[in-house]
Design a protein around this motif. Structure first.
Motif, short mmCIF file in Angstrom:
data_model
loop_
_atom_site.label_atom_id
_atom_site.label_comp_id
_atom_site.label_asym_id
_atom_site.label_seq_id
_atom_site.Cartn_x
_atom_site.Cartn_y
_atom_site.Cartn_z
N HIS A 37 61.55 -92.36 -10.89
CA HIS A 37 61.51 -93.81 -10.91
C HIS A 37 60.12 -94.27 -11.34
CE1 HIS A 37 60.65 -92.03 -7.01
NE2 HIS A 37 59.56 -92.73 -7.15
N PHE A 54 64.38 -99.49 4.08
CA PHE A 54 64.12 -98.41 5.04
C PHE A 54 65.28 -98.30 6.03
CE2 PHE A 54 59.32 -99.19 4.45
CZ PHE A 54 59.31 -98.36 3.34
N TRP A 96 63.07 -98.41 -5.34
CA TRP A 96 61.69 -97.91 -5.49
C TRP A 96 60.84 -98.90 -6.26
CZ3 TRP A 96 60.10 -93.62 -2.86
CH2 TRP A 96 61.13 -92.85 -2.29
N ARG A 125 60.37 -102.16 -3.90
CA ARG A 125 59.41 -101.94 -2.81
C ARG A 125 58.00 -102.26 -3.26
NH1 ARG A 125 61.59 -96.26 -0.51
NH2 ARG A 125 63.23 -97.15 0.81
N GLN A 156 50.05 -97.18 11.87
CA GLN A 156 49.65 -95.78 11.83
C GLN A 156 49.21 -95.54 10.40
OE1 GLN A 156 53.37 -93.99 12.84
NE2 GLN A 156 52.80 -93.67 14.97
N ILE A 157 47.95 -95.25 10.22
CA ILE A 157 47.46 -95.07 8.86
C ILE A 157 47.08 -93.62 8.62
CG2 ILE A 157 45.70 -95.73 7.21
CD1 ILE A 157 45.74 -98.47 8.20
N PHE A 217 47.47 -93.72 -6.43
CA PHE A 217 48.91 -93.52 -6.57
C PHE A 217 49.29 -93.84 -8.00
CE2 PHE A 217 49.82 -94.71 -1.85
CZ PHE A 217 49.41 -93.45 -1.47
N ASN A 275 51.74 -95.25 -9.26
CA ASN A 275 52.24 -96.61 -9.50
C ASN A 275 51.16 -97.68 -9.43
OD1 ASN A 275 54.96 -95.86 -9.76
ND2 ASN A 275 55.05 -95.59 -7.54
N GLU A 320 55.08 -90.22 13.15
CA GLU A 320 54.24 -91.19 12.44
C GLU A 320 55.03 -91.80 11.31
OE1 GLU A 320 50.16 -89.85 11.62
OE2 GLU A 320 50.72 -88.09 12.76
N ARG A 338 53.52 -94.63 9.39
CA ARG A 338 52.51 -94.27 8.40
C ARG A 338 53.17 -93.90 7.08
NH1 ARG A 338 48.97 -88.88 9.20
NH2 ARG A 338 47.83 -88.88 7.24
N LEU A 388 56.19 -94.83 6.05
CA LEU A 388 56.80 -96.02 5.45
C LEU A 388 55.74 -96.95 4.87
CD1 LEU A 388 59.61 -96.87 8.04
CD2 LEU A 388 59.76 -95.50 5.97
N LEU A 419 52.89 -96.04 3.57
CA LEU A 419 52.46 -95.49 2.29
C LEU A 419 53.50 -95.77 1.20
CD1 LEU A 419 50.93 -92.08 3.42
CD2 LEU A 419 49.71 -94.06 2.53
N LEU A 420 54.78 -95.65 1.55
CA LEU A 420 55.81 -95.98 0.57
C LEU A 420 55.71 -97.43 0.15
CD1 LEU A 420 59.15 -94.31 1.75
CD2 LEU A 420 57.60 -93.55 -0.04
N ALA A 464 53.33 -95.75 -3.01
CA ALA A 464 53.34 -94.30 -3.15
C ALA A 464 54.74 -93.86 -3.55
CB ALA A 464 52.97 -93.64 -1.83
N ASN A 465 54.84 -92.88 -4.45
CA ASN A 465 56.15 -92.28 -4.62
C ASN A 465 56.32 -91.28 -3.48
OD1 ASN A 465 54.94 -89.84 -5.42
ND2 ASN A 465 54.94 -90.46 -7.57
N GLN A 466 57.48 -90.64 -3.42
CA GLN A 466 57.72 -89.85 -2.22
C GLN A 466 56.72 -88.69 -2.05
OE1 GLN A 466 61.75 -88.80 -1.74
NE2 GLN A 466 61.45 -88.17 0.36
N GLU A 472 53.70 -88.57 -3.03
CA GLU A 472 52.39 -89.10 -2.62
C GLU A 472 52.38 -89.49 -1.15
OE1 GLU A 472 50.94 -91.01 -6.89
OE2 GLU A 472 52.35 -92.09 -5.64
N LEU A 491 52.23 -86.26 0.91
CA LEU A 491 51.08 -85.38 0.75
C LEU A 491 50.21 -85.26 2.01
CD1 LEU A 491 49.55 -83.50 -1.18
CD2 LEU A 491 48.20 -85.48 -1.88
N PRO A 492 49.84 -86.38 2.66
CA PRO A 492 49.01 -86.22 3.86
C PRO A 492 49.69 -85.39 4.96
CG PRO A 492 49.53 -88.55 3.48
CD PRO A 492 50.02 -87.79 2.30
N ARG A 514 49.51 -81.73 3.86
CA ARG A 514 48.15 -81.28 4.07
C ARG A 514 47.91 -80.91 5.54
NH1 ARG A 514 45.18 -86.07 2.04
NH2 ARG A 514 45.26 -85.50 -0.16
N GLU A 515 48.29 -81.83 6.42
CA GLU A 515 48.03 -81.59 7.84
C GLU A 515 48.85 -80.43 8.39
OE1 GLU A 515 48.40 -85.51 9.61
OE2 GLU A 515 46.89 -86.22 8.17
#
Lengths: 228, 263
Positions: free
Chosen positions: A2, A67, A88, A91, A102-103, A118, A120, B157, B160, B162, B164-165, B169-171, B173, B176-177, B180-181
């Motif tokens: 996408h 979601f 996609w 969004r 939550q970051i 990113f 996009n 999380e 977090r 959602l 990023l999306l 971010a694509n899926q 991306e 990725l965090p 990584r973790e």
């Protein structure tokens, strides 16, 4: 899949169309949250969602982002019915900030820069001066950029999250209880900031009186279904 | 050097006598382990005896096909065990995790046998079965840690992910965090362990080889090689098991499927 799309309307701010729920019903964890709920928000319009906690305010916002999918009924964003093949792209027109963000972890500035890396978002330039202005607007010091995300308080984290979405300059802002953890002056500041974004669509879920006082069109969710 | 003398059954029973200490502790302090301890010790004994019998034949016949087949059976058990110890559903995860083991440990096993040891027959039982077993056994724990960490984190999380999306971010991306973790969590214990090897612990393979009469110098070289091989095998297995499972763990909207977890 996408990623390689071109969207002609991205450059025309006034081409944004409405957001609409049409006869949406949803049962979640055995509880009926929405029963044939319909509501429409025109481009640049405002909507306040009220209701007890657990009444489905967050779920409603998440439904707009694809979601959560409704059991029945249709969800339209920018005039398009949400489907797998457009979700996609749609969004990326919306910004979503929720309570208790939550970051993750790491330096604040690295986090922001990563967002701009990113695929996009590559068309949007990372402008540090703009970030600093926004930090100042939201009463966070420039030093925040060097802090670790885990050092930030809930309220600070939320404001960082808001700033990121503002940098991305989205069409629609979905704000889920963003002011509930803040003190009065900050509440006022954030409400003013967003109400001044005239051409943006705002959909807000909040218990706060201050949003209620804005006189936005309001729907109540929970209890006996939902009403406008 | 002389090979280790056999242990008579009576003397082996003395080893079981050692269990009195943990059993007593568990009983008097109500650790709730007594039953489980009996079962685990019993299983360990039974399985090793069976393995002993099996190894006698595998070594006697030394048929390459049979050896490889046995390693695949071990992979199957490793995969099964990884699943049992995580909260993830068999249906979604078994095949991808199995494939990850197959590729990860399989490649490293070939590398070890061909490039490092270079026996004439690289499919001989002592290499394929024994080294394969070590690679599998040692990467098992890390795989469980890695894969559980990954999916539990995405579930816990979720906001977090959602967020990023929603930030474009694509899926890949947005994931990725978490990837990584999870890799960090899976690799970290082994990295820490490597740093103390030889000082705090004398690793099993080396001990075994020396008891079996090998020269300490040879034993140490084997040990170094196997540690590096295990580390690489587990890294590949963890990364691949997350990668392979991730492809089917989300729906078309990018949402984690609820059916992934056993209740």
């Amino acid at each position: 899949m996408h990623c390689a799309y071109t969207d002609p309307i991205i450059h025309k701010a006034d081409a944004w169309k409405m957001i609409k729920l049409e006869n949406v019903s949803l049962t979640f964890d055995g509880r009926q949250l929405f029963d044939r709920l319909s509501v429409e928000v025109p481009a640049g319009g405002r909507l306040l969602i009220r209701g007890e906690s657990g009444s489905g305010k967050t779920t409603l916002l998440r439904m707009l982002l694809g979601f959560v999918l409704p059991d029945q009924g249709k969800v339209f964003v920018n005039g398009e019915e949400l489907r797998v093949n457009n979700i996609w792209r749609l969004r990326r027109k919306m910004a979503y900030v929720s309570q208790e963000m939550q970051i993750g972890n790491g330096r604040v500035e690295s986090f922001i820069r990563e967002i701009f890396r990113f695929r996009n978002n590559r068309g949007i330039k990372y402008q540090k001066d703009k970030v600093i202005t926004l930090l100042d607007d939201f009463q966070l010091g420039t030093g925040t950029l060097d802090k670790d995300l885990e050092e930030l308080s809930g309220g600070e984290l939320q404001r960082v999250a808001i700033i990121v979405t503002l940098l991305l300059n989205r069409q629609v802002y979905l704000l889920d209880e963003v002011t509930s953890a803040l003190d009065q002056p900050l509440k006022e500041m954030i409400v003013n900031y967003f109400t001044n974004l005239k051409d943006k669509t705002l959909i807000i879920s909040s218990h706060d009186k201050i949003w209620h006082d804005q006189g936005f069109p309001t729907i109540h969710v929970g209890q006996n279904g939902s009403s406008t | 050097m002389e090979a280790a003398p056999d242990i008579s059954i009576m003397r082996l029973l003395a080893a079981f006598g050692l269990l009195i200490v943990p059993l007593a502790l568990s009983f008097f302090l109500k650790l709730g382990f007594v039953r489980q301890l009996f079962i685990s010790a019993g299983r360990m004994t039974g399985q090793l005896f069976l393995m002993g019998i099996l190894l006698v034949y595998l070594f006697r016949w030394d048929n390459p096909w049979l050896n490889v087949a046995w390693v695949i059976v071990m992979m199957f058990f490793a995969c099964f065990s990884a699943m049992v110890n995580s909260k993830l559903s068999f249906k979604h995860f078994f095949l991808p995790v199995f494939l990850a083991y197959f590729v990860g440990t399989g490649l490293i096993l070939l590398f070890f046998n061909k490039v490092i040891v270079n026996y004439e027959n690289i499919f001989t039982a002592r290499l394929v079965v024994v080294v394969g077993g070590m690679l599998l056994g040692n990467s098992l724990n890390s795989t469980i840690i890695g894969i559980s960490h990954y999916y539990e984190a995405i579930r816990k999380e979720n906001k977090r992910y959602l967020y990023l999306l929603s930030l474009g971010a694509n899926q890949q991306e947005a994931l990725l965090p978490f990837f990584r973790e999870a890799l960090r969590a899976a690799m970290r214990p082994f990295i820490a362990n490597m740093a103390t090897m030889g000082i705090v612990s004398l690793p099993g393979m080396m001990t075994g080889q020396m008891l079996g009469g090998a020269d300490p110098e040879t034993a140490i070289k084997y040990q170094i090689a196997i540690v590096l091989a295990i580390f690489t095998a587990l890294t590949i297995s963890v990364a691949l098991s997350i990668y392979f499972t991730s492809r089917q763990a989300f729906d078309e909207y990018g949402i984690l499927k609820g059916s992934l977890f056993r209740r």
